[in-house]
Design a protein around this motif. Structure first.
Motif, PDB file in Angstrom:
ATOM      1  N   TYR A  59       0.847  -1.192   0.000  1.00  0.00           N
ATOM      2  CA  TYR A  59       0.000   0.000   0.000  1.00  0.00           C
ATOM      3  C   TYR A  59       0.886   1.246   0.000  1.00  0.00           C
ATOM      4  CZ  TYR A  59      -3.449  -3.560   0.964  1.00  0.00           C
ATOM      5  OH  TYR A  59      -4.214  -4.683   0.892  1.00  0.00           O
ATOM      6  N   ASP A  60       0.865   2.067   1.048  1.00  0.00           N
ATOM      7  CA  ASP A  60       1.678   3.283   1.105  1.00  0.00           C
ATOM      8  C   ASP A  60       2.955   3.085   1.914  1.00  0.00           C
ATOM      9  OD1 ASP A  60      -0.086   4.719  -0.427  1.00  0.00           O
ATOM     10  OD2 ASP A  60      -1.208   5.475   1.295  1.00  0.00           O
ATOM     11  N   GLU A  61       3.326   1.857   2.156  1.00  0.00           N
ATOM     12  CA  GLU A  61       4.511   1.564   2.955  1.00  0.00           C
ATOM     13  C   GLU A  61       5.549   0.852   2.083  1.00  0.00           C
ATOM     14  OE1 GLU A  61       4.184   0.169   7.186  1.00  0.00           O
ATOM     15  OE2 GLU A  61       4.831  -1.688   6.223  1.00  0.00           O
ATOM     16  N   TYR A  62       6.796   1.220   2.251  1.00  0.00           N
ATOM     17  CA  TYR A  62       7.889   0.611   1.504  1.00  0.00           C
ATOM     18  C   TYR A  62       8.846  -0.054   2.485  1.00  0.00           C
ATOM     19  CZ  TYR A  62       6.383   3.405  -2.474  1.00  0.00           C
ATOM     20  OH  TYR A  62       5.658   3.954  -3.492  1.00  0.00           O
ATOM     21  N   GLU A  63       9.183  -1.295   2.218  1.00  0.00           N
ATOM     22  CA  GLU A  63      10.169  -1.995   3.031  1.00  0.00           C
ATOM     23  C   GLU A  63      11.416  -2.223   2.192  1.00  0.00           C
ATOM     24  OE1 GLU A  63       7.151  -4.609   5.830  1.00  0.00           O
ATOM     25  OE2 GLU A  63       8.254  -5.607   4.234  1.00  0.00           O
ATOM     26  N   LEU A  64      12.559  -1.932   2.765  1.00  0.00           N
ATOM     27  CA  LEU A  64      13.820  -2.156   2.080  1.00  0.00           C
ATOM     28  C   LEU A  64      14.425  -3.452   2.606  1.00  0.00           C
ATOM     29  CD1 LEU A  64      16.016  -1.181   0.126  1.00  0.00           C
ATOM     30  CD2 LEU A  64      17.045   0.028   2.063  1.00  0.00           C
ATOM     31  N   TRP A  65      14.681  -4.380   1.664  1.00  0.00           N
ATOM     32  CA  TRP A  65      15.252  -5.685   1.994  1.00  0.00           C
ATOM     33  C   TRP A  65      16.642  -5.796   1.371  1.00  0.00           C
ATOM     34  CZ3 TRP A  65      12.709  -9.800   4.559  1.00  0.00           C
ATOM     35  CH2 TRP A  65      11.392  -9.521   4.940  1.00  0.00           C
ATOM     36  N   VAL A  66      17.531  -6.536   2.031  1.00  0.00           N
ATOM     37  CA  VAL A  66      18.890  -6.734   1.556  1.00  0.00           C
ATOM     38  C   VAL A  66      19.157  -8.237   1.465  1.00  0.00           C
ATOM     39  CG1 VAL A  66      21.329  -6.385   2.063  1.00  0.00           C
ATOM     40  CG2 VAL A  66      19.694  -4.601   2.610  1.00  0.00           C
ATOM     41  N   MET A  67      19.750  -8.656   0.331  1.00  0.00           N
ATOM     42  CA  MET A  67      20.145 -10.056   0.159  1.00  0.00           C
ATOM     43  C   MET A  67      21.648 -10.158   0.407  1.00  0.00           C
ATOM     44  SD  MET A  67      19.690 -12.622  -3.118  1.00  0.00           S
ATOM     45  CE  MET A  67      20.830 -11.721  -4.158  1.00  0.00           C
ATOM     46  N   ASP A  68      22.027 -10.899   1.431  1.00  0.00           N
ATOM     47  CA  ASP A  68      23.434 -11.028   1.791  1.00  0.00           C
ATOM     48  C   ASP A  68      24.171 -12.072   0.963  1.00  0.00           C
ATOM     49  OD1 ASP A  68      23.601  -9.062   3.814  1.00  0.00           O
ATOM     50  OD2 ASP A  68      22.551 -10.401   5.181  1.00  0.00           O
ATOM     51  N   GLU A  69      23.468 -13.112   0.526  1.00  0.00           N
ATOM     52  CA  GLU A  69      24.114 -14.188  -0.221  1.00  0.00           C
ATOM     53  C   GLU A  69      23.254 -14.528  -1.437  1.00  0.00           C
ATOM     54  OE1 GLU A  69      25.818 -18.672   0.668  1.00  0.00           O
ATOM     55  OE2 GLU A  69      25.110 -17.435   2.311  1.00  0.00           O
ATOM     56  N   HIS A  70      23.850 -14.486  -2.626  1.00  0.00           N
ATOM     57  CA  HIS A  70      23.109 -14.692  -3.867  1.00  0.00           C
ATOM     58  C   HIS A  70      22.286 -15.983  -3.831  1.00  0.00           C
ATOM     59  CE1 HIS A  70      22.072 -15.083  -8.064  1.00  0.00           C
ATOM     60  NE2 HIS A  70      22.545 -16.304  -8.010  1.00  0.00           N
ATOM     61  N   GLY A  71      21.008 -15.833  -4.180  1.00  0.00           N
ATOM     62  CA  GLY A  71      20.134 -16.972  -4.386  1.00  0.00           C
ATOM     63  C   GLY A  71      19.613 -17.656  -3.141  1.00  0.00           C
ATOM     64  N   LYS A  72      19.965 -17.210  -1.978  1.00  0.00           N
ATOM     65  CA  LYS A  72      19.508 -17.840  -0.733  1.00  0.00           C
ATOM     66  C   LYS A  72      18.378 -17.018  -0.137  1.00  0.00           C
ATOM     67  CE  LYS A  72      23.256 -20.560  -0.445  1.00  0.00           C
ATOM     68  NZ  LYS A  72      23.715 -21.738  -0.008  1.00  0.00           N
ATOM     69  N   GLU A  73      17.153 -17.564  -0.195  1.00  0.00           N
ATOM     70  CA  GLU A  73      15.990 -16.819   0.289  1.00  0.00           C
ATOM     71  C   GLU A  73      16.158 -16.430   1.755  1.00  0.00           C
ATOM     72  OE1 GLU A  73      11.170 -17.272   0.848  1.00  0.00           O
ATOM     73  OE2 GLU A  73      12.219 -18.665  -0.459  1.00  0.00           O
ATOM     74  N   LYS A  74      16.776 -17.290   2.554  1.00  0.00           N
ATOM     75  CA  LYS A  74      16.936 -16.994   3.976  1.00  0.00           C
ATOM     76  C   LYS A  74      17.994 -15.924   4.248  1.00  0.00           C
ATOM     77  CE  LYS A  74      15.328 -21.472   5.589  1.00  0.00           C
ATOM     78  NZ  LYS A  74      14.015 -21.106   5.965  1.00  0.00           N
ATOM     79  N   SER A  75      18.741 -15.514   3.222  1.00  0.00           N
ATOM     80  CA  SER A  75      19.747 -14.476   3.438  1.00  0.00           C
ATOM     81  C   SER A  75      19.166 -13.068   3.306  1.00  0.00           C
ATOM     82  CB  SER A  75      20.920 -14.648   2.469  1.00  0.00           C
ATOM     83  OG  SER A  75      20.606 -14.159   1.192  1.00  0.00           O
ATOM     84  N   TRP A  76      17.875 -12.955   2.952  1.00  0.00           N
ATOM     85  CA  TRP A  76      17.225 -11.650   2.882  1.00  0.00           C
ATOM     86  C   TRP A  76      16.927 -11.160   4.295  1.00  0.00           C
ATOM     87  CZ3 TRP A  76      16.476  -8.697  -1.342  1.00  0.00           C
ATOM     88  CH2 TRP A  76      16.510  -9.311  -2.604  1.00  0.00           C
ATOM     89  N   SER A  77      17.123  -9.869   4.538  1.00  0.00           N
ATOM     90  CA  SER A  77      16.723  -9.283   5.811  1.00  0.00           C
ATOM     91  C   SER A  77      16.126  -7.897   5.560  1.00  0.00           C
ATOM     92  CB  SER A  77      17.907  -9.192   6.780  1.00  0.00           C
ATOM     93  OG  SER A  77      18.958  -8.465   6.211  1.00  0.00           O
TER      94      SER A  77
END
Length: 126
Positions: A59-77
């Protein structure tokens, strides 16, 4: 236009009602798909500090996510939620370690650019 990080070129792709990231390993010339840790609409890819960043739009909220390790879904924070910052309409780009370019559309379609430094929790209006 793609985003290049650590030997991979990334693009936003749509699948059904959701988004995913398509990556090209430029050394091996092999494509892969990267699932996201969120199910909303991916808006912008960027890079900072040698890591891939993605904005999730809720909606009107933006979340910034960072991927620490390529291709690993669990590396997103999730590193940031933009919902109480000075009025803005949408993020435009990630330009430097900790800085985001935001766009604000004003009366009579005039535009302002806001550079937000999330590490210092400060911003400048241009």
């Amino acid at each position: 236009m793609g985003t290049f990080v650590n030997g991979f070129l990334y693009w936003i792709a749509k699948r059904g009602n959701g988004s995913l990231i398509v990556a090209l390993d430029v050394k091996e010339m092999v494509f892969s798909e990267i699932e996201l840790p969120f199910s909303h609409s991916l808006d912008i890819l960027g890079t900072s500090g040698g890591r891939l960043h993605a904005f999730d739009v809720i909606y009107d909220e933006y979340e910034l996510w960072v991927m620490d390790e390529h291709g690993k879904e669990k590396s997103w924070s999730k590193v940031l939620t933009l919902n109480d910052l000075a009025d803005f309409d949408r993020p435009m780009s990630i330009v430097d370690e900790g800085k985001i370019v935001l766009l604000k559309i004003m009366i009579k379609n005039q535009k302002q650019v806001i550079i937000y430094d999330w590490l210092k929790n400060s911003y400048e209006v241009y």
